[in-house]
Motif scaffolding. Structure first.
Motif, PDB file in Angstrom:
ATOM      1  N   PHE A  93       0.861  -1.174   0.000  1.00 17.29           N
ATOM      2  CA  PHE A  93       0.000   0.000   0.000  1.00 17.29           C
ATOM      3  C   PHE A  93       0.895   1.220   0.000  1.00 17.29           C
ATOM      4  CE2 PHE A  93      -2.762   2.942   2.718  1.00 17.29           C
ATOM      5  CZ  PHE A  93      -3.359   3.486   1.595  1.00 17.29           C
ATOM      6  N   GLU A  94       0.738   2.074  -1.035  1.00 16.45           N
ATOM      7  CA  GLU A  94       1.585   3.248  -1.193  1.00 16.45           C
ATOM      8  C   GLU A  94       0.722   4.471  -1.454  1.00 16.45           C
ATOM      9  OE1 GLU A  94       3.406   1.781  -4.605  1.00 16.45           O
ATOM     10  OE2 GLU A  94       4.596   0.250  -3.597  1.00 16.45           O
ATOM     11  N   ILE A  95       1.143   5.610  -0.930  1.00 14.96           N
ATOM     12  CA  ILE A  95       0.492   6.877  -1.236  1.00 14.96           C
ATOM     13  C   ILE A  95       1.552   7.863  -1.697  1.00 14.96           C
ATOM     14  CG2 ILE A  95      -1.418   6.545   0.380  1.00 14.96           C
ATOM     15  CD1 ILE A  95       0.024   8.446   2.303  1.00 14.96           C
ATOM     16  N   GLY A  96       1.153   8.816  -2.517  1.00 17.03           N
ATOM     17  CA  GLY A  96       2.115   9.791  -3.015  1.00 17.03           C
ATOM     18  C   GLY A  96       1.447  11.085  -3.420  1.00 17.03           C
ATOM     19  N   ALA A  97       2.262  12.097  -3.598  1.00 20.40           N
ATOM     20  CA  ALA A  97       1.796  13.409  -4.057  1.00 20.40           C
ATOM     21  C   ALA A  97       2.854  13.989  -4.976  1.00 20.40           C
ATOM     22  CB  ALA A  97       1.535  14.343  -2.871  1.00 20.40           C
TER      23      ALA A  97
END
Length: 211
Positions: free
Chosen positions: A23-27
């Motif tokens: 599970f990865e999040i980014g901006a």
């Protein structure tokens, strides 16, 4: 229709999250360009001449299921500079604010500290009066198109990485072309489809991996 789309995307994300191995999040920040009907070289020369580019920012979440294959859901805000010629043959520029919702089927290939990602899927475009009008986005009509993209990631640590991305978005619309005989309109028409948006942009940002 909009409620069905939103429910389908939400169900897909929850289903992916329940089985996710990663599970990865980014901006990221976004810089790009709307493309005309000409070749890539012609568009590049035009960009050098008028120096108008799209810019904005976006965020995403990636749910990897197995073997790097999973789902990446993105929301991107883009401010586009549009040029057109009015009735007085004068060029007019105005800003067009767009929010893109892009659920994509995604494949991540892990290579030591590097990761290559590729994906494609539908794109739901929402026109906005301004960035502050996002809260009213549900009142706008979706324009459906396609999005394809690639990410190159380098991880400084086990969980934090730098992301360089590219996206190509296109949508189309139905257009009725009148049928004429010897210059006289017959009153009939035939439907055609034409691209109403072709956008190419890159992004630079950070990603955090939870697992």
């Amino acid at each position: 229709m909009k409620k069905i789309i939103a429910m389908a995307v939400t169900a897909l994300l929850f289903l992916s999250a329940s089985f996710a191995l990663d599970f990865e999040i980014g901006a990221r920040g976004i810089l790009g360009r709307n493309l005309d009907a000409g070749s890539f070289t012609e568009n590049l020369n035009a960009a050098k001449e008028d120096k108008t580019f799209d810019f904005g920012f976006g965020a995403y979440a990636n749910f990897a299921l197995f073997g790097g294959l999973g789902v990446q859901a993105e929301v991107n805000y883009v401010n586009s500079s549009i040029t057109f010629v009015n009735n007085n043959a004068q060029q007019v520029n105005y800003a067009m604010h767009i929010m893109d919702l892009s659920p994509m089927l995604w494949l991540n290939l892990d290579l030591w500290k590097f990761t290559l990602g590729f994906g494609a899927g539908p794109n739901f475009e929402i026109p906005l009066a301004s960035v502050g009008d996002i809260v009213n986005a549900k009142q706008q009509d979706f324009t459906v198109g396609l999005v394809a993209g690639a990410d190159f990631k380098f991880y400084f640590t086990k969980h934090l990485g730098l992301v360089l991305s590219g996206r190509f978005i296109m949508d189309w619309a139905k257009k009725d072309v009148p049928i004429t005989v010897y210059g006289v309109n017959t009153g009939s028409s035939y439907p055609t489809y034409e691209f109403t948006r072709k956008t190419l942009y890159g992004g630079l940002g950070l990603e955090f991996k939870f697992f």
